[in-house]
Design an enzyme around this catalytic site. Structure first.
Site, mmCIF file in Angstrom:
data_model
loop_
_atom_site.group_PDB
_atom_site.id
_atom_site.type_symbol
_atom_site.label_atom_id
_atom_site.label_comp_id
_atom_site.label_asym_id
_atom_site.label_seq_id
_atom_site.Cartn_x
_atom_site.Cartn_y
_atom_site.Cartn_z
ATOM 1 N N GLY A 142 -14.768 -42.720 30.957
ATOM 2 C CA GLY A 142 -15.329 -42.116 32.163
ATOM 3 C C GLY A 142 -16.642 -42.742 32.589
ATOM 4 O O GLY A 142 -17.127 -42.507 33.694
ATOM 5 N N ARG A 143 -17.242 -43.474 31.668
ATOM 6 C CA ARG A 143 -18.506 -44.129 32.005
ATOM 7 C C ARG A 143 -18.682 -45.434 31.243
ATOM 8 O O ARG A 143 -19.768 -45.997 31.202
ATOM 9 C CB ARG A 143 -19.668 -43.200 31.723
ATOM 10 C CG ARG A 143 -19.649 -42.614 30.321
ATOM 11 C CD ARG A 143 -20.890 -41.832 30.091
ATOM 12 N NE ARG A 143 -20.757 -40.997 28.909
ATOM 13 C CZ ARG A 143 -21.747 -40.303 28.398
ATOM 14 N NH1 ARG A 143 -22.930 -40.352 28.967
ATOM 15 N NH2 ARG A 143 -21.579 -39.554 27.333
ATOM 16 N N LYS A 164 -21.720 -48.997 28.479
ATOM 17 C CA LYS A 164 -21.627 -47.532 28.552
ATOM 18 C C LYS A 164 -22.718 -47.033 29.500
ATOM 19 O O LYS A 164 -23.900 -47.329 29.294
ATOM 20 C CB LYS A 164 -21.801 -46.918 27.166
ATOM 21 C CG LYS A 164 -21.691 -45.391 27.184
ATOM 22 C CD LYS A 164 -21.539 -44.846 25.782
ATOM 23 C CE LYS A 164 -21.565 -43.327 25.760
ATOM 24 N NZ LYS A 164 -21.436 -42.796 24.401
ATOM 25 N N ASP A 176 -20.554 -37.932 36.164
ATOM 26 C CA ASP A 176 -21.182 -38.915 37.053
ATOM 27 C C ASP A 176 -21.068 -40.378 36.647
ATOM 28 O O ASP A 176 -21.573 -41.262 37.337
ATOM 29 C CB ASP A 176 -22.657 -38.555 37.235
ATOM 30 C CG ASP A 176 -23.385 -38.487 35.891
ATOM 31 O OD1 ASP A 176 -22.770 -38.869 34.867
ATOM 32 O OD2 ASP A 176 -24.546 -38.049 35.869
ATOM 33 N N GLY A 177 -20.461 -40.633 35.479
ATOM 34 C CA GLY A 177 -20.315 -42.025 35.054
ATOM 35 C C GLY A 177 -21.590 -42.636 34.487
ATOM 36 O O GLY A 177 -21.646 -43.830 34.213
ATOM 37 N N ARG A 228 -22.162 -52.373 24.313
ATOM 38 C CA ARG A 228 -21.674 -52.127 22.962
ATOM 39 C C ARG A 228 -20.393 -52.927 22.728
ATOM 40 O O ARG A 228 -19.740 -53.345 23.687
ATOM 41 C CB ARG A 228 -21.495 -50.628 22.721
ATOM 42 C CG ARG A 228 -20.629 -49.912 23.756
ATOM 43 C CD ARG A 228 -20.575 -48.402 23.488
ATOM 44 N NE ARG A 228 -19.353 -47.821 24.055
ATOM 45 C CZ ARG A 228 -18.928 -46.596 23.819
ATOM 46 N NH1 ARG A 228 -19.601 -45.798 23.002
ATOM 47 N NH2 ARG A 228 -17.811 -46.134 24.360
ATOM 48 N N ASP A 335 -10.254 -38.138 20.660
ATOM 49 C CA ASP A 335 -10.698 -39.258 21.507
ATOM 50 C C ASP A 335 -11.899 -39.968 20.892
ATOM 51 O O ASP A 335 -12.292 -41.034 21.365
ATOM 52 C CB ASP A 335 -11.043 -38.768 22.926
ATOM 53 C CG ASP A 335 -12.055 -37.648 22.930
ATOM 54 O OD1 ASP A 335 -11.777 -36.593 22.340
ATOM 55 O OD2 ASP A 335 -13.146 -37.823 23.512
ATOM 56 N N ASN A 336 -12.470 -39.389 19.854
ATOM 57 C CA ASN A 336 -13.577 -40.042 19.156
ATOM 58 C C ASN A 336 -13.159 -40.475 17.756
ATOM 59 O O ASN A 336 -13.993 -40.636 16.878
ATOM 60 C CB ASN A 336 -14.789 -39.107 19.070
ATOM 61 C CG ASN A 336 -15.365 -38.793 20.445
ATOM 62 O OD1 ASN A 336 -15.117 -39.523 21.404
ATOM 63 N ND2 ASN A 336 -16.108 -37.720 20.553
HETATM 64 P P1 AMP Z 1 -17.625 -37.864 24.746
HETATM 65 O O1 AMP Z 1 -17.974 -36.429 24.515
HETATM 66 O O2 AMP Z 1 -18.811 -38.748 25.017
HETATM 67 O O3 AMP Z 1 -16.757 -38.426 23.681
HETATM 68 O O4 AMP Z 1 -16.807 -37.893 26.095
HETATM 69 C C1 AMP Z 1 -15.599 -37.230 26.319
HETATM 70 C C2 AMP Z 1 -14.994 -37.713 27.605
HETATM 71 O O5 AMP Z 1 -15.846 -37.398 28.705
HETATM 72 C C3 AMP Z 1 -14.776 -39.215 27.673
HETATM 73 O O6 AMP Z 1 -13.606 -39.430 28.391
HETATM 74 C C4 AMP Z 1 -15.978 -39.706 28.427
HETATM 75 O O7 AMP Z 1 -15.740 -40.916 29.087
HETATM 76 C C5 AMP Z 1 -16.212 -38.568 29.401
HETATM 77 N N1 AMP Z 1 -17.619 -38.465 29.811
HETATM 78 C C6 AMP Z 1 -18.656 -37.973 29.092
HETATM 79 N N2 AMP Z 1 -19.791 -38.028 29.809
HETATM 80 C C7 AMP Z 1 -19.483 -38.568 31.008
HETATM 81 C C8 AMP Z 1 -20.225 -38.889 32.180
HETATM 82 N N3 AMP Z 1 -21.536 -38.647 32.274
HETATM 83 N N4 AMP Z 1 -19.555 -39.423 33.211
HETATM 84 C C9 AMP Z 1 -18.227 -39.649 33.145
HETATM 85 N N5 AMP Z 1 -17.478 -39.369 32.087
HETATM 86 C C10 AMP Z 1 -18.082 -38.841 31.018
HETATM 87 MG MG MG Z 2 -15.656 -39.952 23.412
#
Ligand code: AMP
Ligand code: MG
Length: 625
Positions: A142-143, A164, A176-177, A228, A335-336
């Site tokens: 997402g970002r 990232k 917001d990406g 990264r 997803d992690n």
């Molecule tokens: P994370 O908790 O960082 O593992 O993110 C979980 C999901 O949310 C992933 O698909 C990320 O790409 C998405 N995500 C987290 N923060 C953002 C952000 N600020 N903008 C877009 N996507 C996000």
């Molecule tokens: Mg993640």
């Protein structure tokens, strides 16, 4: 960048001096082998789409979308990791060039010929995930936006470089990406710290501040980009989304891609080798074998089962390392959880300060689902989700390439048998997970305690007992091992000597923990030291060979760990105080965690390696990043 930074502690110690970013050998294997989002089927199609038309949508039948980073104004390169430069094969000094700064800020595309409208192009991956035990649907990068893959000519390791915080993609959902500076600093440092501790992890090349970007979280915060890289960014969630959509063809394609293009080919994957029976370190053995092998319980292991086993084994080893160094990821959703077995996606992670198995770094994780003690179990939970995605391919056994199965799947009448075979295989691989985890954990703890060999009795009398002692006396986990490394066994001969030495493990404020007195604490640690010393004599001979043992112990017991309180101070000083050099100093310590001194500001170094200030122990942070 500070001149004192040295490169020697990298995973590839060769004399290759690297090249410019421009001349790095680049590839786009992922995008050439796997299907793109049909909405933007080619790089050219994506490139002519205005950036503000990229907004969230559902991506089906595809594993990625062609999408370029958003442009950012006046990016400021705050820091690089010299070890990362070296491991990628980028020459020293390249980070000072405008080309480097613009590339890691997402302003320059390498490999794409704008005039001709051809070449390699950036992309974002599609995946899904189980978050806190519930199905979350489509997630994806997402970002994060990947630029290219590059293979270091010297180490032959291929990495995928990704930015990232580079802007919206079809996978941004409601967000917001962007990434904030705070969490970017944390990811930048911890990625390189874990790697230096020899814990499998994704890496960080650079940290860039976007001075005009004000990102809304609880407050408005500065934006940043971390460049990264990893051998693979694929996650269990990549399979989850395909399974949820019933895309069995793509599950096969993706599995084949992983075996052939991420790992070293199907032949490199583990197989039960009958010759290993009774000798191997796991119930299934690790030898390389034929494509389909009849297991001891009549369950056939075809190549997809072997792929599953490889992924399971890698993750087992990584969790073992987390437990041995008291690292908690904090958000172990599928997803992690990496297919390559890497630590990935650093949100509210932390290293334990005092040893407290129930600690979880995420203050929103009220049930402690992702606490330190739950990590091995939860990674297995995630791996069972992967087993379910691969279940059909594993359960069909040697019939996996039969035309009818490939095209239509299993017939109704064969379904029950297939499911029960798949379940049997997953259960058996679960035993292997436990065995590999334990083997690796024992290996690491044996080394951390300065012993040469693991004895079955060590588990109870040394490992369990030292952990219980640390928990009860509220001692600092990683400091304990470093302090132990300084002890001479000759100084532990009498009970009084041992009780005196026990004091080195206490915090500044003295003994804490319910029901403990200074006397009882000294006695408890002293009793453990007695058992430890006798094991040291057993392994190292009658004089304990202090110098050699201490040197070995210091190579595995870090003096520096990027604790939450240090990262917090670093963030404040960079974000609010406008400091920059501190980033290089902390990165230098993170890259060389086993040193005694780093040649920087000595007072600061000792403070960062010393007792964690009491109010800042076991800090928790929020998920928002
Ligand atoms: P994370 O908790 O960082 O593992 O993110 C979980 C999901 O949310 C992933 O698909 C990320 O790409 C998405 N995500 C987290 N923060 C953002 C952000 N600020 N903008 C877009 N996507 C996000
Ligand atoms: Mg993640």
């Amino acid at each position: 960048m500070a001149a004192h930074l040295s490169n020697e502690n990298t995973s590839n110690g060769s004399s290759y001096t690297g090249t410019s970013l421009e001349d790095l050998p680049k590839s786009w294997t992922f995008t050439s082998k796997l299907p793109p989002d049909p909405k933007l089927p080619t790089p050219a199609e994506s490139h002519k789409t205005p950036r503000d038309e990229i907004h969230p949508w559902q991506v089906k039948g595809a594993l990625f979308t062609w999408v370029r980073p958003e442009e950012s104004k006046d990016p400021e390169l705050l820091a690089v990791s010299p070890a990362a430069l070296k491991d990628l094969g980028i020459k020293e000094g390249e980070e000072k060039t405008q080309e480097f700064k613009e590339t890691v800020a997402g302003n320059r595309l390498l490999g794409w010929d704008v005039e001709k409208g051809e070449g390699g192009y950036p992309w974002a991956q599609c995946y899904g995930g189980w978050q806190f035990g519930s199905w979350a649907g489509q997630l994806g990068d997402g970002r994060a936006i990947s630029l290219f893959e590059t293979t270091n000519p010297s180490s032959k390791t291929r990495y995928e470089l990704q930015l990232k915080g580079a802007g919206l993609t079809p996978y941004s959902r409601f967000a917001d990406g962007k990434a904030v500076l705070r969490s970017s600093i944390r990811e930048f440092v911890v990625s390189e710290a874990l790697n230096a501790l020899r814990i499998p992890t994704t890496r960080a090349l650079s940290l860039t501040l976007l001075p005009h970007e004000k990102v809304r979280r609880e407050t408005l915060e500065p934006g940043a980009i971390v460049a990264r890289f990893a051998q693979s960014w694929l996650r269990i969630g990549t399979f989850d989304i395909l399974r949820a959509r019933g895309d069995r063809d793509l599950i096969r394609t993706l599995s084949t891609y992983i075996a052939e293009n991420v790992f070293d080919g199907w032949e490199s994957l583990p197989a039960r080798n009958p010759a290993d029976d009774g000798k191997s370190d796991s119930p299934l053995g690790t030898g390389v074998g034929k494509d389909t092998i009849e297991g001891p319980t009549g369950l056939e292991e075809n190549r997809f089962t072997r792929l599953y086993r490889e992924i399971v084994r890698r993750n087992a080893k990584t969790v073992a390392a987390w437990q041995a160094y008291a690292f908690t990821n904090g958000v172990l959703n599928t997803d992690n959880t990496s297919i390559f077995g890497l630590s990935v996606d650093f949100g509210p992670f932390a290293f334990l300060d005092n040893f407290d198995p129930n600690y979880t770094p995420n203050h929103d994780d009220h049930m402690g689902r992702y606490s330190y003690r739950n990590q091995p179990t939860i990674i297995w939970w995630n791996l069972v989700r992967l087993g379910e995605s691969l279940g059909e391919l594993m359960g069909i056994g040697e019939g996996v390439d039969a035309e009818e199965f490939v095209e239509k799947g299993v017939r109704q009448e064969g379904a029950d048998e297939l499911v029960s075979r798949a379940e049997g295989l997953i259960t058996r691989v679960g035993e292997e997970y436990k065995a590999v985890f334990l083997e690796e954990y024992k290996r690491l703890m044996t080394a951390r305690l300065g012993l040469k060999v693991f004895k079955e009795s060590d588990f109870e009398s040394l490992f369990s007992e030292v952990l219980d002692t640390m928990e009860s006396l509220e001692l600092d986990f990683n400091h304990f091992f470093r302090k132990l490394s300084h002890l001479k066994v000759g100084d532990l001969e009498t009970e009084n000597q041992r009780k005196e030495k026990a004091g080195v493990f206490f915090h500044h404020e003295g003994v804490t923990g319910i029901g403990n007195t200074e006397e009882s604490a000294r006695k408890r640690i002293g009793d453990w030291l007695e058992k430890w010393a006798s094991r040291v004599y057993e392994d190292w001979g009658p004089d304990g060979d202090d110098a050699a043992r201490q040197a070995d112990m210091k190579k595995v017991n870090p003096k520096f760990i990027p604790r939450s309180w240090i990262l917090d101070e670093l963030i404040k000083r960079v974000e609010k105080g406008g400091e920059r050099e501190i980033l290089d100093r902390v990165m230098n310590m993170a890259l060389h965690p086993f040193e005694e001194h780093w040649g920087g500001d000595e007072k600061e170094e000792e403070r960062f390696c010393g007792d964690v200030p009491k109010p800042e122990r076991a800090m928790q942070c929020s998920c928002s990043s």
